[in-house]
Write a protein that holds these residues in place. Structure first.
Motif, PDB file in Angstrom:
ATOM      1  N   HIS A   1     -36.603  46.288  29.095  1.00  0.00           N
ATOM      2  CA  HIS A   1     -35.529  45.356  29.179  1.00  0.00           C
ATOM      3  C   HIS A   1     -35.916  43.859  29.008  1.00  0.00           C
ATOM      4  O   HIS A   1     -35.637  43.208  28.013  1.00  0.00           O
ATOM      5  CB  HIS A   1     -34.451  45.523  30.530  1.00  0.00           C
ATOM      6  CG  HIS A   1     -33.654  44.453  30.500  1.00  0.00           C
ATOM      7  ND1 HIS A   1     -32.511  44.621  29.893  1.00  0.00           N
ATOM      8  CD2 HIS A   1     -33.422  43.277  31.134  1.00  0.00           C
ATOM      9  CE1 HIS A   1     -31.741  43.477  30.052  1.00  0.00           C
ATOM     10  NE2 HIS A   1     -32.220  42.595  30.965  1.00  0.00           N
ATOM     11  N   LEU A   2     -36.999  43.414  29.915  1.00  0.00           N
ATOM     12  CA  LEU A   2     -37.400  42.157  29.619  1.00  0.00           C
ATOM     13  C   LEU A   2     -38.053  41.777  28.205  1.00  0.00           C
ATOM     14  O   LEU A   2     -37.659  40.740  27.576  1.00  0.00           O
ATOM     15  CB  LEU A   2     -38.509  41.912  30.595  1.00  0.00           C
ATOM     16  CG  LEU A   2     -38.132  41.401  32.004  1.00  0.00           C
ATOM     17  CD1 LEU A   2     -39.324  41.380  32.949  1.00  0.00           C
ATOM     18  CD2 LEU A   2     -37.033  40.458  32.226  1.00  0.00           C
ATOM     19  N   ALA A   3     -38.919  42.781  27.686  1.00  0.00           N
ATOM     20  CA  ALA A   3     -39.317  42.625  26.323  1.00  0.00           C
ATOM     21  C   ALA A   3     -38.404  42.718  25.141  1.00  0.00           C
ATOM     22  O   ALA A   3     -38.305  41.893  24.444  1.00  0.00           O
ATOM     23  CB  ALA A   3     -40.260  43.768  26.124  1.00  0.00           C
ATOM     24  N   SER A   4     -37.154  43.367  25.545  1.00  0.00           N
ATOM     25  CA  SER A   4     -36.172  43.260  24.621  1.00  0.00           C
ATOM     26  C   SER A   4     -35.373  42.135  24.599  1.00  0.00           C
ATOM     27  O   SER A   4     -34.777  41.626  23.519  1.00  0.00           O
ATOM     28  CB  SER A   4     -35.146  44.406  24.823  1.00  0.00           C
ATOM     29  OG  SER A   4     -34.385  44.312  25.950  1.00  0.00           O
ATOM     30  N   MET A   5     -35.492  41.357  25.635  1.00  0.00           N
ATOM     31  CA  MET A   5     -34.820  40.157  25.865  1.00  0.00           C
ATOM     32  C   MET A   5     -35.853  38.717  25.352  1.00  0.00           C
ATOM     33  O   MET A   5     -35.418  37.656  25.623  1.00  0.00           O
ATOM     34  CB  MET A   5     -34.441  39.909  27.411  1.00  0.00           C
ATOM     35  CG  MET A   5     -33.156  40.784  27.888  1.00  0.00           C
ATOM     36  SD  MET A   5     -31.806  40.455  26.755  1.00  0.00           S
ATOM     37  CE  MET A   5     -31.791  42.181  26.029  1.00  0.00           C
ATOM     38  N   GLY A   6     -36.834  39.089  24.943  1.00  0.00           N
ATOM     39  CA  GLY A   6     -37.525  38.102  24.222  1.00  0.00           C
ATOM     40  C   GLY A   6     -38.684  37.522  25.322  1.00  0.00           C
ATOM     41  O   GLY A   6     -39.522  36.746  25.111  1.00  0.00           O
ATOM     42  N   TYR A   7     -38.870  38.015  26.555  1.00  0.00           N
ATOM     43  CA  TYR A   7     -39.923  37.662  27.389  1.00  0.00           C
ATOM     44  C   TYR A   7     -41.405  38.377  26.848  1.00  0.00           C
ATOM     45  O   TYR A   7     -41.323  39.528  26.410  1.00  0.00           O
ATOM     46  CB  TYR A   7     -39.787  38.139  28.884  1.00  0.00           C
ATOM     47  CG  TYR A   7     -38.497  37.220  29.540  1.00  0.00           C
ATOM     48  CD1 TYR A   7     -38.651  36.201  30.027  1.00  0.00           C
ATOM     49  CD2 TYR A   7     -37.170  37.773  29.508  1.00  0.00           C
ATOM     50  CE1 TYR A   7     -37.787  35.328  30.755  1.00  0.00           C
ATOM     51  CE2 TYR A   7     -36.221  37.060  30.016  1.00  0.00           C
ATOM     52  CZ  TYR A   7     -36.427  35.902  30.656  1.00  0.00           C
ATOM     53  OH  TYR A   7     -35.379  35.192  31.288  1.00  0.00           O
ATOM     54  N   ASP A   8     -42.281  37.570  27.380  1.00  0.00           N
ATOM     55  CA  ASP A   8     -43.805  38.058  26.866  1.00  0.00           C
ATOM     56  C   ASP A   8     -44.131  38.814  28.074  1.00  0.00           C
ATOM     57  O   ASP A   8     -44.740  38.338  28.866  1.00  0.00           O
ATOM     58  CB  ASP A   8     -44.437  36.430  26.534  1.00  0.00           C
ATOM     59  CG  ASP A   8     -45.927  37.180  26.170  1.00  0.00           C
ATOM     60  OD1 ASP A   8     -46.275  38.375  25.950  1.00  0.00           O
ATOM     61  OD2 ASP A   8     -46.794  36.224  25.778  1.00  0.00           O
TER      62      ASP A   8
ATOM     63  N   TYR B   1     -26.387  39.436  29.518  1.00  0.00           N
ATOM     64  CA  TYR B   1     -27.375  39.378  30.588  1.00  0.00           C
ATOM     65  C   TYR B   1     -27.832  37.816  30.697  1.00  0.00           C
ATOM     66  O   TYR B   1     -28.111  37.346  29.561  1.00  0.00           O
ATOM     67  CB  TYR B   1     -28.327  40.331  30.046  1.00  0.00           C
ATOM     68  CG  TYR B   1     -28.255  41.687  29.977  1.00  0.00           C
ATOM     69  CD1 TYR B   1     -28.022  42.407  31.348  1.00  0.00           C
ATOM     70  CD2 TYR B   1     -28.220  42.598  28.805  1.00  0.00           C
ATOM     71  CE1 TYR B   1     -27.846  43.907  31.257  1.00  0.00           C
ATOM     72  CE2 TYR B   1     -28.209  44.090  28.881  1.00  0.00           C
ATOM     73  CZ  TYR B   1     -27.929  44.467  30.098  1.00  0.00           C
ATOM     74  OH  TYR B   1     -27.639  45.611  29.999  1.00  0.00           O
ATOM     75  N   PRO B   2     -28.156  37.728  32.052  1.00  0.00           N
ATOM     76  CA  PRO B   2     -28.873  36.485  32.198  1.00  0.00           C
ATOM     77  C   PRO B   2     -30.361  36.281  31.619  1.00  0.00           C
ATOM     78  O   PRO B   2     -30.867  35.206  31.198  1.00  0.00           O
ATOM     79  CB  PRO B   2     -29.124  36.416  33.653  1.00  0.00           C
ATOM     80  CG  PRO B   2     -27.757  37.021  34.241  1.00  0.00           C
ATOM     81  CD  PRO B   2     -27.530  38.199  33.299  1.00  0.00           C
TER      82      PRO B   2
END
Length: 630
Positions: A617-624, A259-260
């Protein structure tokens, strides 16, 4: 003895000035990077300051060693002249000349829109070389004045000695604080079922093609007669989606299978970082004996520019060194951030000097992808096809080719022959008939490559993948082409189930009998189930930096999402989108996207639940995601 003592004083002053020049050079470069969207935009203030003191260390060691070596050798030259005595002055003078050249180039470009890359004639290039020569002579003379002066100057230099020693100590401290355990470059692969004879692989992509404009997908115009002719011997994916509205993110997803949002490679100046630098399809293929070459576009999608390490042997008119065995390997694996800063700084200098000697032209990459037929021939699809044909003929077997053509990109379209128009003239942007011409040209190029492989007797040992990176004008609500011709027509037919750009890498590995690694997010299209899965699509932030001269280089980068401007999810026939450009006022929308037959595990999916899936999904990719106000 007196003469030797004087030489010792000269040497100590020379070492002092050389060291300070190293730190001054990188201070100016660090300030430049800090003033614009760049890799420094991702770093905290503390990390940026640590980088400031870490980066000069390699140049410091090299330059001080050079000064000592030159001075030592000079003692053995009989009947020395004043010129021989001053040869070592060249080192600090050269550093200051490069610094002044870059500073002047930045200033004239920012204020007047004119810089070294604007020099396209012998006379204009000559002006720059005269300027560089005068700067070098000036700094060399200044070095001799300071080093050879007598009297009280030595007392005035004492604070600078203290400063120099302090800077060295800070560099050592910064190196220690930023040291990280060496990155693991080994690829753990399950190859127990791999084929005994690997095929050649060609990814042949065109920029910005909607599948609905291709006759092989039912378009009214015959825009793809060749692809029509091989449709019966290929697999045609009817519901294929991008993972990024920007080419940078889309190509990153294609080659990494990730994923990007995981790699954080969405739009420039994003680059691969950490383990992502080494985890990608080209690296796996290289590990299995492939010769890899990339023919695309510098800056935006060139693998070396995106810091994809140990990936390709050749890319865009140049051979690439194997990053695992080059001299910077020690520094790269332990100080990757500093290494990237040094590389980008070197490229700024190298590209300008190479342009001024007519070795390699330096051009605005944004203009290259928007000017259509006005693009210089050496940067056009004609040249890309020439490179590809040459590489296919001479490359060791097996080879992997990643090719990205720009003809259909727009705003103006590039093609060789008008088919659906009377002329190639494009008085307006985004003219539909010329867009169809560009797609027809891509189809014609596809035929040329097919025939070349066939003439070489390698058609049944070549995996051909025809695809595109995103929709016309960067839209994400249109499906893209994906047509795969397997060796010996092993798989054929039409697939309705949705697929995505990052599924291509694991699909290729599965075909080769190499189990896709767990770090790949994509699915193998050869072994996937019959259920639809959510496809996440990113787009860069709306505001983008355009410097003087229309040099569009980067999305504006702000914490906590940096280049990410919106995130969408294509699922069960609906596209759900969240615009996060303004984190205090999110925008939500959803639309039907011509759903085709598929098995959806969540038939009662509501927009609210879909948006929660996107945020998860964003949270699982490390975004706050706690920073979002919704």
């Amino acid at each position: 003895m007196r003469d030797i003592n004087i030489n010792h004083k000269h040497l100590s002053r020379l070492l002092l000035l050389t060291g300070l020049c190293c730190y001054l050079y990188y201070l100016m470069e660090w300030s430049f990077f800090l003033s614009r969207p760049s890799m420094l935009s991702y770093l905290s203030l503390t990390d940026s300051l640590l980088l400031l003191f870490t980066a000069p260390f390699p140049l410091l060691l090299l330059s001080l060693s050079s000064v000592c070596l030159i001075t030592f050798l000079a003692f053995f030259i009989p009947k020395k002249s004043i010129i021989i005595d001053r040869v070592a002055y060249v080192v600090p003078a050269l550093i200051l000349t490069c610094m002044a050249f870059l500073m002047l180039d930045n200033f004239t470009y920012t204020v007047f829109g004119i810089a070294s890359h604007s020099a396209t004639t012998l006379m204009s290039q000559g002006y720059y070389w005269i300027m560089i020569t005068l700067l070098f002579i000036y700094f060399t003379n200044k070095m001799s004045m300071v080093i050879e002066s007598k009297g009280t100057l030595c007392e005035h230099l004492k604070p600078f000695y203290i400063l120099f020693i302090t800077l060295i100590l800070l560099s050592i401290l910064s190196l220690w604080m930023t040291y990280s355990q060496p990155l693991n470059t080994k690829l753990e692969l399950d190859v127990s079922a791999k084929k005994t004879d690997f095929p050649n692989i060609i990814f042949f992509s065109a920029d910005g093609v909607n599948s609905k404009n291709m006759s092989v997908y039912g378009y009214k115009r015959d825009t793809t007669p060749f692809l029509n002719s091989i449709s019966h011997e290929s697999v045609i994916y009817q519901n294929h989606w991008t993972n990024s509205a920007k080419t940078t993110g889309s190509v990153g997803a294609l080659l990494s299978g990730k994923y990007p949002t995981r790699t954080k490679v969405i739009f420039r100046p994003d680059t691969f970082k950490g383990q992502d630098m080494f985890q990608h399809l080209p690296g796996i293929l290289k590990n299995q004996g492939y010769y890899n070459f990339d023919i695309s576009l510098r800056h935006y999608i060139d693998p070396a520019d995106l810091k994809m390490r140990n990936a390709f042997d050749y890319a865009n008119h140049r051979l690439l060194a194997n990053q695992l065995f080059t001299a910077n390997n020690l520094f790269l694996l332990r100080w990757p951030v500093a290494t990237q800063f040094l590389e980008e700084n070197w490229q700024r200098l190298y590209q300008r000097l190479a342009h001024l000697i007519d070795y390699k032209s330096m051009v605005n990459p944004h203009r290259l992808v928007n000017q259509g037929a006005e693009v210089p021939a050496i940067f056009s699809d004609i040249d890309r096809m020439k490179q590809l044909k040459e590489q296919i003929k001479i490359a060791p077997r097996p080879y992997f080719a990643n090719v990205h053509l720009l003809g259909p990109h727009g705003k103006k379209f590039d093609y060789e022959k008008a088919i659906f128009t009377q002329t190639k003239a494009q008085p307006e942007h985004w003219m539909p008939d010329h867009y169809d011409n560009a797609i027809f040209q891509w189809d014609a190029y596809s035929k040329e490559i097919y025939q070349l492989v066939q003439e070489q007797g390698e058609l049944d040992n070549t995996l051909l993948v025809f695809s595109s990176d995103h929709g016309k004008r960067h839209v994400i609500n249109e499906t893209l082409p994906l047509i795969i011709r397997y060796p010996k027509k092993e798989y054929t037919g039409s697939v309705i189930l949705p697929s995505q750009r990052m599924d291509i890498a694991p699909t290729v590995l599965s075909y080769l009998g190499v189990k896709p690694p767990q770090w790949m997010d994509g699915h193998s299209l050869l072994s996937r189930g019959k259920e639809a899965y959510p496809i996440f699509i990113v787009s860069s932030s709306k505001q983008q930096a355009i410097n003087a001269g229309d040099w569009k280089v980067a999305a504006n980068l702000t914490y906590p999402f940096y280049s990410l401007g919106s995130i969408s999810m294509a699922y069960c026939g609906t596209l759900y989108s969240i615009d996060i450009n303004n984190i205090n006022a999110l925008s939500f929308e959803h639309q039907k996207v011509h759903a085709r037959d598929s098995v959806c595990p969540l038939e009662d999916l509501t927009p609210k639940l879909a948006y929660e899936m996107i945020l998860d999904h964003l949270a699982s990719m490390g975004y706050d995601t706690d920073k979002l106000n919704y």
